[in-house]
Scaffold this motif. Structure first.
Motif: not given
Length: 437
Positions: A374-385
């Motif tokens: 499951x992706x989360x908020x932020x770029x690259x599926x939530x990876x950047x944060x």
């Protein structure tokens, strides 16, 4: 506790969005931006327009030239006394600021690619060996939830010993053509797309399989861009989209834009403001994708052999109707598969992904298990944060595997990308064993 002090070398769109804004808004309790350096002073104003806190803080500004960069950089370090240097300038200049920062015993954070060739990567490694500082490479693709889950499944032995990776990457006509409008289109600036873009992909594979690359062989071509591109309206050099009288004879422009709605600088990491009313002093991000000066490839296929026996076959195409990738990782006890499609061309897919991306796990003898990440908020599926938290707060101690990339990871990814270009040029297998760590 005193805040950690940062300076930024290169005030690009990437620098503003990925580092400056987060420092000023999300990590201002532990991080402080004290200096910005760039070759074009207009970029400081763009940064202030986009991040009000920068204007309010009155961050020190340093304008450099290609001739005086070291003098100005050293003055910035002396005056601002930073703990860390963030390098987000044109790729070919990364090595200068990285090496000098390490010589001054500072922490250095480098946007990918770390450098544009093997030789400069080895310079970085030597500088770090002799420094009290360290280098962090911001390979943010690692932090994507699907990519993290793949790493976890491999570590857990789900497919046994990894034997083979099959990775095909598609870059759609909007994204792909953007590289050929900009400085990236010159090998001397970017190292070529096998480094500027594909170093991300090579790092992922290196990380997934714990691989040290040894041998690389590749074929490549310039099929879509340059003067022989099949959709070139005419063979003329020096055109820019914003002033070209043939722009509406260009199939690439007509695919996404109309005469009443144009985005000449779209998808640009350097010039993100309204290019129709403002321009940086010299740089033009909308140069014609069919110019004869282009000296990189837009299509390549690659074979890599790793020290641990893993084999990789990889391909990239920078002018496809949709964007994404297909991946299979094979092992002695099973197989992992995933795919992802995104960006504006995804409607061209007959069955585009719906819902969260998933991984299919096939045990060697029977069955299939589908795992959703499951992706989360932020770029690259939530990876950047998550990457930014590791950089500014320290690595997550609860994580059970290393993920924040180091200089050796930069070396390995750059070496594969550089070897790809050299193999295309000379047709030979490139031997990396003499210097690889």
């Amino acid at each position: 506790m005193a805040k950690k002090r940062y300076v930024v070398c290169g005030v690009s769109n990437r620098a503003i969005a990925m580092f400056i804004r987060p420092i000023m808004q999300k990590f201002n309790h532990c991080a402080e931006l004290v200096g910005m350096l760039d070759i074009d002073p207009l970029r400081f104003q763009v940064c202030k327009d986009r991040v009000a806190e920068v204007k309010d803080k009155d961050i020190a500004e340093y304008t450099v030239t290609l001739e005086n960069w070291k003098e100005v950089f050293d003055r910035m370090i002396e005056e601002q006394k930073p703990d860390s240097v963030i390098v987000v300038c044109k790729d070919c200049h990364h090595v200068d600021y990285i090496v000098r920062g390490l010589e001054l015993d500072l922490e250095v954070i480098s946007e990918k690619p770390m450098t544009t060739n093997i030789e400069d990567s080895l310079r970085v490694m030597e500088a770090e060996d002799n420094s009290k500082g360290k280098l962090i490479c911001t390979f943010n693709y690692r932090y994507n939830p699907v990519h993290r889950k793949l790493r976890e499944m491999i570590i857990d032995g789900k497919i046994g010993r990894v034997t083979h990776v099959d990775l095909t990457w598609y870059i759609d006509i909007k994204h792909g053509s953007s590289y050929f409008h900009r400085w990236n289109r010159m090998r001397e600036n970017s190292g070529s797309l096998s480094i500027h873009k594909s170093s991300h992909h090579f790092d992922l594979v290196n990380w997934w399989v714990d691989g040290i690359p040894e041998y690389v062989h590749a074929f490549g071509a310039l099929n879509h861009y340059g003067p022989e591109g099949p959709f070139n309206p005419s063979k003329k050099d020096g055109r820019c989209c914003s002033t070209c009288d043939e722009v509406w004879n260009c199939a690439y422009k007509k695919r996404w834009e109309t005469r009443n709605s144009t985005i000449f600088a779209a998808d640009d990491h350097i010039n993100d403001f309204d290019a129709k009313t403002k321009q940086y002093s010299e740089y033009k991000p909308d140069r014609c994708m069919f110019d004869s000066e282009i000296n990189i490839y837009d299509t390549f296929v690659v074979n890599v052999k790793y020290k641990n026996g893993v084999l990789l076959n990889y391909s990239a195409n920078f002018s496809t109707p949709y964007e994404g990738y297909r991946l299979a990782i094979n092992g002695t006890h099973g197989r992992l598969e995933t795919m992802e499609f995104n960006n504006r061309g995804v409607e061209a897919m007959p069955n585009p992904n719906e819902g969260p991306q998933y991984i299919d796990y096939f045990p060697i003898f029977s069955g299939r298990e589908r795992i959703y990440a499951i992706a989360s908020d932020g770029g690259h599926g939530g990876g950047d944060p998550l990457l930014l938290e590791d950089i500014f707060l320290g690595e997550d101690p609860a994580r059970k595997f290393d993920i924040l990339a180091k200089s050796v990871d930069g070396l390995r990814a750059i070496s594969v990308g550089d070897a790809v270009f050299k193999s295309i040029e000379d047709g030979k297998v490139q031997d990396l064993t003499g210097f690889m760590r």
